[in-house]
Design an enzyme around this catalytic site. Structure first.
Site, PDB file in Angstrom:
ATOM      1  N   ASP A   3     -59.702  23.405 -28.078  1.00 18.68           N
ATOM      2  CA  ASP A   3     -58.786  24.417 -27.734  1.00 18.68           C
ATOM      3  C   ASP A   3     -57.840  24.625 -28.711  1.00 18.68           C
ATOM      4  O   ASP A   3     -57.640  24.109 -29.793  1.00 18.68           O
ATOM      5  CB  ASP A   3     -57.894  24.144 -26.619  1.00 18.68           C
ATOM      6  CG  ASP A   3     -57.242  25.152 -25.961  1.00 18.68           C
ATOM      7  OD1 ASP A   3     -57.535  26.226 -25.958  1.00 18.68           O
ATOM      8  OD2 ASP A   3     -56.126  24.517 -25.405  1.00 18.68           O
ATOM      9  N   ASP A  37     -55.798  21.216 -23.386  1.00 18.25           N
ATOM     10  CA  ASP A  37     -54.432  20.691 -22.561  1.00 18.25           C
ATOM     11  C   ASP A  37     -54.406  21.211 -21.089  1.00 18.25           C
ATOM     12  O   ASP A  37     -53.470  20.972 -20.527  1.00 18.25           O
ATOM     13  CB  ASP A  37     -53.381  20.985 -23.348  1.00 18.25           C
ATOM     14  CG  ASP A  37     -53.323  22.608 -23.502  1.00 18.25           C
ATOM     15  OD1 ASP A  37     -54.100  23.463 -23.606  1.00 18.25           O
ATOM     16  OD2 ASP A  37     -51.859  23.319 -23.380  1.00 18.25           O
TER      17      ASP A  37
END
Length: 223
Positions: free
Chosen positions: A15, A186
């Site tokens: 990410d 996350d």
């Protein structure tokens, strides 16, 4: 799936915001309030997945031009008793306050793993933010395309995490096997989707050492 059943990791998917680039939600919200005069932006800026017209922006359903028009239309036209003119530059600056400088250790981590693994970026983002992110990488001496084999960006793909479709399209284009791929994000929702599709996963805490978390995982896998 137990560690014994997992395949050897050959690919790592990262990410962007929250993993590679630190996020500063408060700074972004303050900028929209004080510079742009848009006090409701906090409602749009979710920690993991944006809502409303911001979601449309991050999935490519509206352009950067349209996004700025909506911001202007919803901004206060008065500041300190005077007419306020909101420019594109002010809107872009306020939005990009969300992104902090890339820590050098994150760059070093990507360089380290780039030699032994195929690295990919899978991000919910928008053209304004991604343009600024590319500058942040350049400030560290690298084009983002030097660090990742391919980029999978929500606004270009028309779909965002945690939808399975964005993962499926990445799999089809790259030919990677989820079981041989470590996915780092996350967001619990994004991790849950990836795990359900067979990816090996790390739910990353932005306060953690990225290299340490990856190396710990890979060492445990090899036992």
């Amino acid at each position: 799936m137990t560690l014994q059943e997992e395949e050897m990791v050959k690919n790592i998917v990262f990410d962007l915001g929250g993993v590679i680039i630190p996020l500063n939600r408060v700074a972004c919200i303050r900028a929209f309030d004080e510079i742009v005069g848009y006090k409701e932006f906090a409602r749009m800026l979710n920690a993991y997945r944006q809502i409303g017209f911001f979601d449309s922006f991050e999935t490519g359903r509206i352009s950067a031009r349209k996004f700025r028009q909506i911001i202007r239309a919803n901004s206060s036209h008065i500041k300190d008793g005077k007419a306020r003119i909101v420019t594109d530059r002010q809107i872009d600056y306020s939005l990009n306050r969300y992104l902090g400088d890339i820590p050098q250790d994150k760059i070093e981590t990507l360089l380290f793993y780039r030699d032994g693994y195929r690295l990919f970026l899978l991000s919910n983002t928008n053209p304004i933010g991604m343009s600024y992110a590319k500058k942040l990488f350049m400030d560290k001496g690298y084009r983002v395309t030097e660090l990742f084999e391919d980029l999978f960006l929500s606004y270009k793909m028309g779909v965002a995490k945690p939808s399975k479709e964005i993962y499926d399209r990445m799999i089809r284009k790259t030919g990677i096997a989820p079981q041989e791929t470590l996915f780092i994000d996350d967001s619990p929702a994004n991790i849950e989707t990836a795990a359900s599709m067979g990816f090996q996963v790390i739910l990353y805490n932005p306060k953690d050492d990225l290299y340490g978390k990856i190396s710990e995982y890979l060492e445990r896998e090899q036992r």
